[in-house]
Design a protein around this motif. Structure first.
Motif, mmCIF file in Angstrom:
data_model
loop_
_atom_site.group_PDB
_atom_site.id
_atom_site.type_symbol
_atom_site.label_atom_id
_atom_site.label_comp_id
_atom_site.label_asym_id
_atom_site.label_seq_id
_atom_site.Cartn_x
_atom_site.Cartn_y
_atom_site.Cartn_z
ATOM 1 N N ASN A 218 71.037 48.179 -127.085
ATOM 2 C CA ASN A 218 72.186 47.778 -128.103
ATOM 3 C C ASN A 218 72.099 46.274 -128.232
ATOM 4 O OD1 ASN A 218 73.185 50.381 -128.173
ATOM 5 N ND2 ASN A 218 74.410 50.050 -126.434
ATOM 6 N N SER A 219 71.800 45.748 -127.284
ATOM 7 C CA SER A 219 71.741 44.016 -127.354
ATOM 8 C C SER A 219 70.508 43.532 -127.485
ATOM 9 C CB SER A 219 72.468 43.291 -126.280
ATOM 10 O OG SER A 219 71.720 43.691 -124.997
ATOM 11 N N GLY A 220 69.493 44.380 -127.177
ATOM 12 C CA GLY A 220 67.975 43.662 -127.013
ATOM 13 C C GLY A 220 67.727 42.639 -126.068
ATOM 14 N N LYS A 221 68.834 42.484 -125.074
ATOM 15 C CA LYS A 221 68.837 41.260 -124.119
ATOM 16 C C LYS A 221 68.845 41.947 -122.694
ATOM 17 C CE LYS A 221 71.499 38.025 -126.945
ATOM 18 N NZ LYS A 221 72.486 37.270 -127.003
ATOM 19 N N GLY A 222 67.880 41.344 -121.888
ATOM 20 C CA GLY A 222 67.991 41.499 -120.188
ATOM 21 C C GLY A 222 69.427 40.972 -119.712
ATOM 22 N N GLN A 223 69.269 41.098 -118.552
ATOM 23 C CA GLN A 223 70.470 40.438 -117.615
ATOM 24 C C GLN A 223 70.123 40.485 -116.263
ATOM 25 O OE1 GLN A 223 74.377 42.538 -117.296
ATOM 26 N NE2 GLN A 223 73.174 44.054 -118.726
ATOM 27 N N GLN A 224 70.931 39.558 -115.609
ATOM 28 C CA GLN A 224 70.755 39.541 -114.120
ATOM 29 C C GLN A 224 71.677 40.399 -113.392
ATOM 30 O OE1 GLN A 224 71.118 35.642 -112.660
ATOM 31 N NE2 GLN A 224 69.867 35.859 -110.550
ATOM 32 N N ILE A 225 71.338 41.154 -112.397
ATOM 33 C CA ILE A 225 72.136 41.958 -111.636
ATOM 34 C C ILE A 225 72.087 41.426 -110.380
ATOM 35 C CG2 ILE A 225 72.593 44.258 -110.898
ATOM 36 C CD1 ILE A 225 70.919 45.508 -113.209
ATOM 37 N N GLU A 226 73.137 41.646 -109.562
ATOM 38 C CA GLU A 226 73.145 41.195 -108.004
ATOM 39 C C GLU A 226 74.158 42.387 -107.446
ATOM 40 O OE1 GLU A 226 75.487 37.978 -105.120
ATOM 41 O OE2 GLU A 226 74.843 37.214 -107.166
ATOM 42 N N VAL A 227 73.728 42.988 -106.434
ATOM 43 C CA VAL A 227 74.082 44.166 -105.561
ATOM 44 C C VAL A 227 73.990 43.490 -104.128
ATOM 45 C CG1 VAL A 227 74.321 46.582 -104.740
ATOM 46 C CG2 VAL A 227 73.586 45.686 -107.239
ATOM 47 N N ALA A 228 75.154 43.451 -103.256
ATOM 48 C CA ALA A 228 75.186 43.055 -102.061
ATOM 49 C C ALA A 228 75.436 44.327 -101.293
ATOM 50 C CB ALA A 228 76.115 41.986 -101.851
ATOM 51 N N LEU A 229 74.737 44.181 -99.893
ATOM 52 C CA LEU A 229 74.809 45.421 -98.873
ATOM 53 C C LEU A 229 76.448 45.394 -98.522
ATOM 54 C CD1 LEU A 229 73.000 47.083 -97.178
ATOM 55 C CD2 LEU A 229 72.664 45.516 -95.605
ATOM 56 N N PHE A 230 76.807 44.427 -98.266
ATOM 57 C CA PHE A 230 78.080 43.939 -97.541
ATOM 58 C C PHE A 230 79.203 44.562 -98.524
ATOM 59 C CE2 PHE A 230 82.284 41.886 -96.927
ATOM 60 C CZ PHE A 230 82.736 42.157 -95.828
ATOM 61 N N ASP A 231 79.080 44.263 -99.650
ATOM 62 C CA ASP A 231 80.182 44.913 -100.766
ATOM 63 C C ASP A 231 79.816 46.408 -100.763
ATOM 64 O OD1 ASP A 231 80.123 41.985 -101.218
ATOM 65 O OD2 ASP A 231 79.384 42.249 -103.393
ATOM 66 N N THR A 232 79.013 47.020 -100.804
ATOM 67 C CA THR A 232 78.638 48.296 -100.908
ATOM 68 C C THR A 232 78.944 48.954 -99.455
ATOM 69 O OG1 THR A 232 76.512 48.078 -102.059
ATOM 70 C CG2 THR A 232 76.928 50.132 -100.780
ATOM 71 N N ALA A 233 79.084 48.380 -98.511
ATOM 72 C CA ALA A 233 79.419 49.092 -97.236
ATOM 73 C C ALA A 233 81.063 49.053 -97.396
ATOM 74 C CB ALA A 233 79.233 48.015 -96.068
ATOM 75 N N VAL A 234 81.646 47.990 -97.932
ATOM 76 C CA VAL A 234 83.123 47.946 -97.950
ATOM 77 C C VAL A 234 83.497 49.061 -98.662
ATOM 78 C CG1 VAL A 234 85.302 46.820 -99.076
ATOM 79 C CG2 VAL A 234 83.410 45.613 -97.451
ATOM 80 N N MET A 235 82.763 49.291 -99.962
ATOM 81 C CA MET A 235 83.030 50.512 -100.794
ATOM 82 C C MET A 235 82.846 51.944 -100.204
ATOM 83 S SD MET A 235 80.929 51.901 -104.116
ATOM 84 C CE MET A 235 79.591 52.534 -102.868
ATOM 85 N N MET A 236 82.081 51.968 -99.092
ATOM 86 C CA MET A 236 81.565 52.967 -98.430
ATOM 87 C C MET A 236 82.834 53.475 -97.434
ATOM 88 S SD MET A 236 78.995 54.543 -99.358
ATOM 89 C CE MET A 236 78.455 55.776 -98.118
#
Length: 432
Positions: A218-236
């Protein structure tokens, strides 16, 4: 996996006997991510498993490794010399092409930049600051490729006081509260043997990349993504943190028993253990009346609500165990299935992959392999009707496809590739 030894021959025989050959996808069917190019700078599990999901969906994933040693995960046992890797690495790196680049050499870095300029996605899980020092930061990369989706996978994020910390799955399990929730009350909590935090982080990474690619349409633009192991572990840890906030009480370890429902947990038939989960009163009633033929207990008002049953857990469990011990598992399985009571036998990993359910779903198949004869393959749990996943291909050897990738992506001739090799782009004394 098998090797070319007598034990290897036995393993191949068992593989052929136990698992069907992979069935190829329909000829001419499109792939979900056909045409998407991914440069994969990841190692170990979370990053590689995420990019493997993209590869299974049809993306052209180029795994970039250091010449010689490659990804340290290659060396997890049992090592198979013929393919320069062990089963753990093969499990997480299917359907990729391998390129060996010495990122400490200018020619290797230049080649990496050229690949990134042609890519749709870059995924990296180096220590914080490494990509910046290499001149491969998101800001530098997007200058030549504004549509680039750039995903960084880290232990604790790329900013803040913990950005420099290394982290592995067991550490995330410990610090998220996950270990404290699991096990039995009379001892310390226990970690999950399966790398659940790495795998769940990989799912977050692949989902985030798919979302960014959709947004780019839709935008034609990319972007930066950040995913952290600790953040995911809290979710889990699930909903337990919210329960703690409301009650002020920490989750209590109950072994295989749910703290929120009763009856739930492991019971013992005459021949083997099994688990049931009675998530509501209707299931509890069916269990007592249709399965166990205990209408009096079903009518007991002390067991009327889930709250009542949780308060009388020991009494109910003793009642059920006495009944279950009278007959073998097959007897109870048939009755519980007819009564629609959720239940399952406790299996080993080997039993699970050879179970009727796994066979019917074709979760484990075998692939022909030029060096090993046959190779076991565990499929993703995704079934597309119109764009089936790619047929599985074994994980690459270190730099196995360097020449073909530089030709396909960059149009480099053999002479140019030889020149790069001479300049050390692929490591000392290594050819593309």
């Amino acid at each position: 996996m098998a090797s070319q030894s007598s034990n290897g021959s036995d393993a191949i025989k068992r593989l052929v006997e136990d698992f069907p050959e992979h069935t190829p996808r329909p000829a001419g069917a499109k792939l979900p991510l056909e045409g998407i190019r991914v440069v994969d700078f990841t190692h170990y599990i979370a990053g590689p498993f995420a990019t493997m999901i993209l590869a299974d969906m049809g993306a052209d994933v180029i795994k970039v490794e250091a010449p010689g040693k490659g990804d340290d995960f290659r060396h997890y046992p049992p090592m198979q010399a013929e393919v320069e890797a062990g089963p753990p690495f093969m499990w997480a790196n299917r359907n990729k092409r391998g390129v060996a680049l010495d990122l400490k050499s200018e020619s290797g870095l230049a080649t990496a930049r050229a690949l990134i300029a042609k890519a749709d996605v870059v995924v990296e899980n180096f220590s914080t600051g490494v990509m910046d020092r290499l001149g491969l930061s998101y800001e530098r990369c997007r200058a030549n490729n504004p549509g680039l989706v750039f995903c960084s996978v880290s232990a604790y994020g790329r900013t803040g006081v913990s950005a420099d910390r290394l982290g592995f799955d067991p550490i995330a399990q410990a610090e998220s509260g996950f270990i404290a929730m699991n096990g039995y009350a009379d001892r310390e909590g226990v970690r999950a043997l399966s790398p659940v935090m790495d795998i769940s982080t990989a799912l977050m990474v692949s989902n985030s990349i798919l979302g960014a690619l959709f947004a780019r349409q839709n935008s034609g633009k990319g972007q930066q993504i950040e995913v952290a192991l600790f953040d995911t572990a809290v979710m889990m840890t699930g909903y337990a943190p919210l329960q703690q906030i409301v009650t002020g009480k920490e989750p209590q370890r109950g072994g295989n028993t749910s703290p929120d429902t009763c009856p739930s947990g492991v019971f013992y038939a005459k021949d083997r253990p099994f688990l049931i989960n009675s998530g509501n009163t209707q299931i509890f009633q069916r269990l007592l009346i249709q399965v166990l033929e205990m209408p009096e207990a079903a009518a007991n008002q002390d067991f009327a609500t889930n709250k009542d049953r949780v308060a009388r857990r020991e009494e109910i469990n003793a009642l059920l165990q006495e009944a279950f011990s009278q007959q073998p598992w097959a007897y109870w399985q048939e009755r519980m299935r007819k009564a629609n009571v959720p239940c399952g036998v406790l299996r080993t990993a080997g039993e699970a992959i050879r179970s009727p359910e796994a066979r019917e779903r074709r979760l484990v198949t075998r692939l022909e392999h030029p060096d090993l004869g046959w190779l076991p393959n565990i499929s993703l749990p995704i079934r597309y009707s119109e764009t089936p996943l790619a047929d599985p291909k074994p994980a690459p050897k270190i730099g196995e496809h360097t020449g073909s990738v530089l030709d396909d992506w960059l149009g480099y001739s053999g002479a140019v590739i030889d020149e790069l090799a001479g300049a050390g782009a692929f490591g000392r004394n290594r050819k593309g």
